[in-house]
Design a protein around this motif. Structure first.
Motif, short mmCIF file in Angstrom:
data_model
loop_
_atom_site.label_atom_id
_atom_site.label_comp_id
_atom_site.label_asym_id
_atom_site.label_seq_id
_atom_site.Cartn_x
_atom_site.Cartn_y
_atom_site.Cartn_z
N VAL A 42 63.74 103.95 -6.48
CA VAL A 42 64.92 104.00 -5.69
C VAL A 42 65.71 104.38 -5.01
O VAL A 42 66.31 105.43 -5.44
CB VAL A 42 65.35 103.24 -7.50
CG1 VAL A 42 66.36 102.02 -7.40
CG2 VAL A 42 64.33 102.20 -8.19
N GLY A 43 66.14 103.57 -4.21
CA GLY A 43 67.85 104.08 -3.02
C GLY A 43 68.95 103.53 -3.32
O GLY A 43 68.83 102.58 -3.07
N LEU A 44 69.69 104.42 -3.35
CA LEU A 44 70.66 103.00 -2.63
C LEU A 44 71.40 103.91 -1.75
O LEU A 44 72.01 104.65 -1.70
CB LEU A 44 71.90 103.54 -4.25
CG LEU A 44 73.11 102.37 -3.72
CD1 LEU A 44 73.32 101.29 -3.60
CD2 LEU A 44 73.86 103.09 -4.90
N PHE A 45 72.28 102.98 -0.73
CA PHE A 45 72.66 103.47 0.11
C PHE A 45 73.38 102.65 0.78
O PHE A 45 74.09 101.51 0.82
CB PHE A 45 71.11 102.92 1.36
CG PHE A 45 70.32 103.54 1.58
CD1 PHE A 45 69.54 104.24 2.40
CD2 PHE A 45 68.93 102.73 1.02
CE1 PHE A 45 68.68 105.00 2.60
CE2 PHE A 45 68.02 103.19 0.79
CZ PHE A 45 67.30 105.19 1.43
N ASN A 157 80.62 98.26 0.34
CA ASN A 157 78.95 97.40 0.46
C ASN A 157 78.03 98.50 0.23
O ASN A 157 78.18 99.26 1.19
CB ASN A 157 79.09 96.29 1.27
CG ASN A 157 79.65 95.19 0.94
OD1 ASN A 157 79.96 94.65 0.52
ND2 ASN A 157 80.35 94.70 2.41
N TYR A 158 76.60 98.35 -0.54
CA TYR A 158 75.34 99.11 -0.84
C TYR A 158 74.21 98.04 -0.62
O TYR A 158 74.18 96.85 -0.60
CB TYR A 158 75.56 99.91 -2.11
CG TYR A 158 76.87 100.81 -2.01
CD1 TYR A 158 76.65 101.98 -1.58
CD2 TYR A 158 78.13 100.63 -2.44
CE1 TYR A 158 77.96 103.07 -2.06
CE2 TYR A 158 79.21 101.17 -2.36
CZ TYR A 158 78.95 102.29 -2.34
OH TYR A 158 79.71 103.65 -2.71
N VAL A 159 73.04 98.94 -0.80
CA VAL A 159 72.13 98.27 -0.16
C VAL A 159 70.91 99.09 -1.70
O VAL A 159 71.29 100.07 -1.22
CB VAL A 159 71.35 98.30 0.53
CG1 VAL A 159 69.71 97.67 0.74
CG2 VAL A 159 72.22 97.12 1.69
N ILE A 160 70.18 97.83 -2.44
CA ILE A 160 69.51 98.70 -3.29
C ILE A 160 67.93 98.35 -2.33
O ILE A 160 67.75 97.70 -1.55
CB ILE A 160 69.27 98.42 -4.68
CG1 ILE A 160 70.20 98.19 -5.31
CG2 ILE A 160 68.11 98.56 -5.64
CD1 ILE A 160 70.73 97.61 -6.45
#
Length: 464
Positions: A42-45, A157-160
């Motif tokens: 799992v990464g958070l960008f 704002n981020y993306v999982i």
């Protein structure tokens, strides 16, 4: 050909709001043949596509769970011997690399990931401790794999991105979900028990656009055996995440069954007390039922549906119940088996000699002094000189008596479902020698040391 699929369920919604300064779970479902040596990542960008947080596991059903951690609250040993069912359920917050030396890796946030044949759970850390932007410390001080602390993630704002690779490193499936990290503008403090009250609260929150946080927060352990007895998990850590929800929000509180051991009372409301927000009408609003319950008297002469009203006064007398001799002080059975009749007009009521009446009411949370609200290491507060009594002055035309009766009304729904700091159910008996008298009751709010409000509620009983 084996078809793989990943679905993210938590955070829920199209563009979930994650409160700045707290960690969050990434939970979901897996489809396909899940082998023992696959890697779930799992990464958070961020908005620039930069990887800001990462967590992974390459061992299916990893049971390296540090269940002896002193901060864990879980089921009794007899219900889950050696925590084997907890290990099967998965609680990534306590995963470690080596159970023989658990503290060497307990704080490594990059290993807080669990997966089995059809699901996954991971924790994404925002900040390590108060010195790096959190409101409360966690008791775990989670860091990156090198022991470096995290500074809380910025608003934005981020993306999982959740990825599943096989043992040879081949990508089998991937799923993304956008989120926003920000400060919430409004939130509600509300209890969801019993069922009739929960039904009303869900509809009320929806109608008024009030946010209820349904996603499980890191540190909280769900009732994995199916029966809820009490809050479980690494609760100081959970509370450190929960409190971020309330940092700058306007709060609406429904005053009902506010148990002294609940997070609602001991952490959330207490935090607002410490900030002085409870006394600020622009930032804190209280609500209540007019009659104390969502519904009363179904199929009976006193049947009524409770109205939800803003709680402007300091003390509200819900109703006066005519009850039998089995009724106990400060205990209200939701079955209503002890109620003979109900008076909703609380200014004047008529009883007969030998009758017993129960005064049922509620106090609005009143602003305490800052020095009377003290934070403890477990992220609950000690509150001193909180509301404790209703002081009754009783005038029967011949004598004037004083009675002090404590709050903490207990509700029974088959069994006890908790006590309420702000509610009361006070019993008064009218004897044969009271026949023909009129009793004037004056009700005041008191702490253990002083009167807390200038308001006086009056009612009069006529004894036939």
């Amino acid at each position: 050909m084996n078809a793989y699929e990943i679905v993210i369920d938590n955070p829920s919604g199209g563009l979930p709001l994650i409160d700045q300064g707290r960690d969050f779970n990434v939970w979901g479902r897996l489809k396909g043949q899940i082998d023992d040596d696959m890697r779930l990542s799992v990464g958070l960008f961020d908005e620039k596509g930069q990887l800001r947080r990462k967590v992974s596991s390459c061992r299916k059903k990893d049971k390296s769970l540090f269940t002896d951690f002193a901060g864990l609250t879980s089921y009794e040993e007899s219900l889950d011997p050696h925590k084997e069912k907890l290990k099967d359920f998965g609680f990534p917050e306590l995963l470690v690399k080596d159970l023989n030396d658990p503290y060497a890796s307990l704080s490594d946030a990059t290993i807080k990931c669990f997966y089995d044949d059809d699901s996954f759970k991971a924790v994404i850390v925002s900040g390590t401790d108060r010195s790096h932007g959190r409101i409360f410390d966690t008791g775990m001080d989670l860091t990156d794999e090198n022991g470096h602390p995290y500074t809380c993630l910025e608003k934005g704002n981020y993306v999982i991105r959740v990825s599943l690779h096989d043992g040879q490193g081949k990508l089998c499936a991937e799923c993304e979900k956008p989120i926003r990290i920000d400060v919430r503008k409004e939130v509600v403090i509300v209890r969801f028990n019993p069922a009739k009250h929960k039904e009303r609260m869900i509809a009320w929150c929806k109608r008024n656009g009030l946010t209820v946080i349904n996603d499980t927060l890191p540190g909280y352990l769900e009732a994995y055996l199916g029966t809820w007895y009490y809050h479980m998990g690494v609760l100081p850590y959970y509370r450190s995440n929960d409190i971020a929800v309330y940092q700058d929000a306007k709060v609406s509180m429904f005053v009902y069954l506010c148990d002294p051991t609940s997070t609602s009372y001991a952490t959330e409301l207490a935090y607002l007390q410490k900030k002085g927000q409870v006394g600020n009408e622009d930032l804190f609003k209280a609500y209540r039922y007019d009659i104390g319950e969502a519904y009363l008297g179904q199929g009976k002469s006193y049947a009524r549906i409770g109205k939800i009203e803003e709680f402007h006064e300091d003390l509200h007398l819900y109703r006066i119940d005519l009850v039998n001799e089995k009724t106990k002080e400060n205990v209200f059975d939701l079955s209503e088996k002890d109620i003979r009749d109900v008076f909703y007009d609380t200014e004047h009521f008529i009883v007969r000699a030998g009758d017993t009446a129960a005064f049922c009411g509620v106090v609005r949370p009143l602003q305490l002094r800052s020095e009377d609200v003290v934070l403890k290491k477990d992220n609950t507060y000690t509150l001193s000189h909180e509301v404790k009594y209703i002081r009754y002055l009783i005038d029967d035309g011949e004598t004037l008596r004083e009675r002090k009766k404590e709050l903490l009304m207990e509700r029974i729904d088959g069994s006890s479902i908790g006590t309420s700091v702000y509610e009361f159910y006070h019993i008064f008996e009218f004897k044969e020698e009271d026949r023909g008298k009129r009793f004037k009751f004056s009700l005041e709010i008191w702490s253990d040391r002083e009167r807390m409000s200038a308001q006086i509620v009056k009612t009069e009983a006529e004894v036939l």
